[in-house]
Every structure is written in C-alpha cells, then in structure tokens.
Design an enzyme around this catalytic site. Sequence first.
Site, PDB file in Angstrom:
ATOM      1  N   GLN A 326      -3.896   4.919  -7.250  1.00 28.98           N
ATOM      2  CA  GLN A 326      -3.934   6.345  -6.915  1.00 28.98           C
ATOM      3  C   GLN A 326      -5.216   6.772  -6.205  1.00 28.98           C
ATOM      4  OE1 GLN A 326      -3.908   7.947 -10.888  1.00 28.98           O
ATOM      5  NE2 GLN A 326      -5.566   6.629 -11.515  1.00 28.98           N
ATOM      6  N   THR A 327      -6.243   5.920  -6.204  1.00 28.70           N
ATOM      7  CA  THR A 327      -7.513   6.368  -5.628  1.00 28.70           C
ATOM      8  C   THR A 327      -7.438   6.336  -4.112  1.00 28.70           C
ATOM      9  OG1 THR A 327      -8.495   4.162  -5.529  1.00 28.70           O
ATOM     10  CG2 THR A 327      -8.779   5.385  -7.581  1.00 28.70           C
ATOM     11  N   CYS A 328      -8.423   6.977  -3.468  1.00 27.26           N
ATOM     12  CA  CYS A 328      -8.392   7.017  -2.005  1.00 27.26           C
ATOM     13  C   CYS A 328      -9.165   5.844  -1.412  1.00 27.26           C
ATOM     14  CB  CYS A 328      -8.889   8.357  -1.496  1.00 27.26           C
ATOM     15  SG  CYS A 328     -10.583   8.665  -1.911  1.00 27.26           S
ATOM     16  N   ASP A 329      -9.259   4.767  -2.154  1.00 26.80           N
ATOM     17  CA  ASP A 329      -9.926   3.562  -1.666  1.00 26.80           C
ATOM     18  C   ASP A 329      -8.860   2.540  -1.258  1.00 26.80           C
ATOM     19  OD1 ASP A 329     -11.379   1.322  -1.210  1.00 26.80           O
ATOM     20  OD2 ASP A 329     -12.516   1.414  -3.070  1.00 26.80           O
ATOM     21  N   ASN A 367     -13.220   8.047  -8.747  1.00 32.81           N
ATOM     22  CA  ASN A 367     -12.453   9.151  -8.121  1.00 32.81           C
ATOM     23  C   ASN A 367     -12.134  10.271  -9.108  1.00 32.81           C
ATOM     24  OD1 ASN A 367     -10.235   8.248  -5.348  1.00 32.81           O
ATOM     25  ND2 ASN A 367     -12.407   7.948  -5.582  1.00 32.81           N
TER      26      ASN A 367
END
Length: 381
Positions: A326-329, A367
């Site tokens: 789910q993270t933006c990484d 995050n």
Amino acid sequence: MRMKKQVAELIQQHGTPLFILDHKKLRRNYRTFKKNLSRVQCYYAVKANTHPEIIKTLFLEGSSFDVASYNEFMQVYEYIKHFEEKDQESFIWDKIIFSNTIKDRETLSKIKKYRPLVTFDNSDELKKIKACCNTAGLILRLKVPDTGSQVEMSSKFGAEPGDADYLIRLAHDAGLVVEGLSFHVGSQCTNFDNYTAAFAITSEILNDARAKGYGLNIVDIGGGFPVPYDAQVPEFEELAGLINSECKRLFPADVEIIAEPGRFLAATAATLITEIIGKSRRDGKIFYYINDGVYHTFSGVIFDHWIPNFTAFKNGEKEVCAVVGQTCDSFDKISQSVQLPGNLGIGDYLLTENIGAYSIASSTNFNGFDGAKIIHTNLNR
Ligand SMILES: Cc1ncc(COP(=O)(O)O)c(C=O)c1O
C-alpha cells in the site's frame, strides 16, 4: 476457496489487515518439537515473533527463551521472574540465553546483575564481557556450513573452528568460564548435511576442550528447523532422528543439549487476512494492491527471503498476477508472480498462511500506515 464463516466473522468484527495468531498451533508446534527431541531444551528465539502472548503460551508449555537485545531480555525476564524459585542460582540460565554474539558495553553492564548466559565468537567480545559482565557464563559460537538455508548466518557469525581452542583458553586466562558451544546452520535449513557437519565440528572441539580440562557441558544447536512452507521441505521428524542419533553418538550424557527454534514454533501459528484496495493492469499483468506490504507484515519478503502464499476466497480463472503493498514506494512489491483469479476486485480478501515468524517482528510504520491488527485464538489459559 470459500470464506469460512469464522474468518468472515473475524473480518466483520476487526477489519483488515488482520493477523490471526492461533495459540493451539503454537502449543502444537512446541509439543512436536519436544516430543521428537526429548533431550533438547527448547529456547524459543524471541526475535521470530516478540509478541508477549507468545512468550506466555510457550513459557506455560515449559519453554525457555533466546534473546538478542536488552529489551528482549527484560521482556522475558519481567514475565518469568514471578515464577522464579528462591535461591535457584541456575534460574536465568535455565530460562534465558543471550545469543547475540555482539553486545554493546551498556547492554553487558545492565545484564551483569542477572549472571546471564551469553554467546561470543571473537576476542574483542571477550574483552568487553570481561570488562562489563564478568558474571556471565559463556557459550562459544562456531562457524558451521549453512549451504542452501533460506537465511545464511555463517558469513556474519561464528568463530572459525580452528580458533576455538585459542578463544576458550583466552576466556579461561581472563577468569571467564566457557560453558559450552553453539552453532546455527542458517534459518529454514532444508539441507540436513549442514547439521551433520555442525555436529562433527562441535563434538571435536568439545571433546578436545574437555580432554584439556575445560568443563564445557552445553551444546546449543541453534535454530534452522524448517517449516513445511511447501511440499518440498523435508519432514521435521527426519531431522529430529538425525539430531537424536548424532547427540547420542557424539556427546556424553552429562552434556546438556539446547536449541533456539524461532521459525519452527511461530511461523505456522499465524494467518494474515488482507484486503484488495486497488487494481490495475500493467504491461498485461494484473496488479493487486493490498492494505499491507513489505514495510509491514510482509517484511519477511525482504529480511527473511520469504516467499508468501496467497489464497483468494473467490473462484475464477487464474492468471499470473502481482501482489503489491500500500505504500507509495515502488520497492513495496510482495510478489511479482502469483497465480490468482483475475476477477478479484476492490474489497475482496486474500489469505496468507504461515506468516507467524519474521513478519510483525520486523515491520515498520513507514508512510504512516498502522500494522495489521493482531488477534489471538485458542488462548485457553
Ligand atoms: C542466534 C540465533 N538463534 C536462533 C535463531 C532462530 O532461528 P530459526 O528461526 O531459524 O529457528 C536465530 C535467527 O536469526 C539466531 O540468529
């Protein structure tokens, strides 16, 4: 797979991501270990999953504990001290081994008063122990083969067997006592030749040291006991047979055998339920975005080289999909290739079994996402 009623109720009640820790399985794993290795005292490697309820359940089963830091030491000690029998000098040794070979001075100074059992594998560590914690009993960790293990250890830990005699003498000359030897064949060790080699190395050093008058009487066979993540993993019973016969053949009856299983006890005791929160098709492949990831409960994908399994509750034609976090990484990819139905959508659930070890223990709050909610089943206390 249809969603079982019990799982549906748990999701309804707690939401997702949901980490379900089954204490019946924990107890069953401990009992399997003890039943097959009756000569071996089990020191659960707390690092695998530090949850206090796991420590309680295993302590009540009779387990001791392997700790890696001052905080883990105190976490175990604060719980077990209430059970300490008065004037029993060996209480700490019987219940806790500090098996991180490298400890900073502050840690050593703080644990000195507990007269701990600690491992070491080099002369600088000996100097530190002498200066900061000379009440400790010592276990010399040896470098042994870890070929093919999921997580290799020997490139970072363990004295060269050829240096063992020197290190035991150095400790003795410093007024410290080496109580025994330890090894770790690497985590999730499915190549049992590693154990055979480790036993041969250890028994030679132990016998040699005893012949020279050093009173070594503990052999710590570490962790590495493999979990049946898939059908290829050889049976634990086979390994136990090998360990039992090697211990009988190589070590006199007065040698205490201990072990530090982590994964074997914790892994199969937990299941994770995640929810699909996004879906896209990229270069022809479906990407399912779920509400957990490698910075959280799936941290074992990175740190433990673990390959998770996913099961959907919905039927549908399967295709190769990616499951990502789910993270933006962009690094947060859990699996690039997993067979899942292509018709799953937002709000559908995925189930991952055998996620009890090296998962929540190494998770972060990157995050700003919370970790999975942890719930317990079959506590029965
Ligand atoms: C010193 C030590 N003992 C025991 C363990 C537990 O190993 P496993 O989970 O393979 O049983 C580890 C794992 O890193 C370790 O470093």
